[in-house]
Design a protein around this motif. Sequence first.
Motif: not given
Length: 153
Positions: A14, A53, A56-58, A144, A147-148, A151
């Motif tokens: 993260e 990026c 908070g991004e993964k 990257k 994020s949900r 999706d």
Amino acid sequence: MAEVSPLVFEDKFEVETVDADGKKFEKVSRIQCKGESYEMYLILDVHWGLFKCKEGEKINFALASTIDPMGAKEDSTYDQRERKTLMDDYDYVMHGRVFQIEERKTGDSIIYASFGGLMMSLKGNPKNFSGLEADMRIYALCKKVPSRAMDIV
């Protein structure tokens, strides 16, 4: 012949901060990340025009000894033939060299690598990156993680 994994380290991180100490170069940002599986800490310089990026991004981050998916050793020159490589599965790839491994009194180690002047440090339990050694040529591979919200769209 047995297949050998080219990956010597892999984890999901993260992004905690971007340019925490201010921006030093126009096209380079320093990201600081915390690993999800291994309690590892990653500091990585990236070309901001190629790999942006946010906090908070993964990202999926891996270190590999070769870009050959079967783990075949490479010579010192890049093979430009069209072929399947690990790079096909990542958004951002750099080639560089481990220049120092620092063992800490706490039991942790820090791996330092340079990718053409872009720096990396990876801190944590040395068992998690035991396949790395000083002066080793490596590839850093980043992708990257969607994020949900992305999706669902």
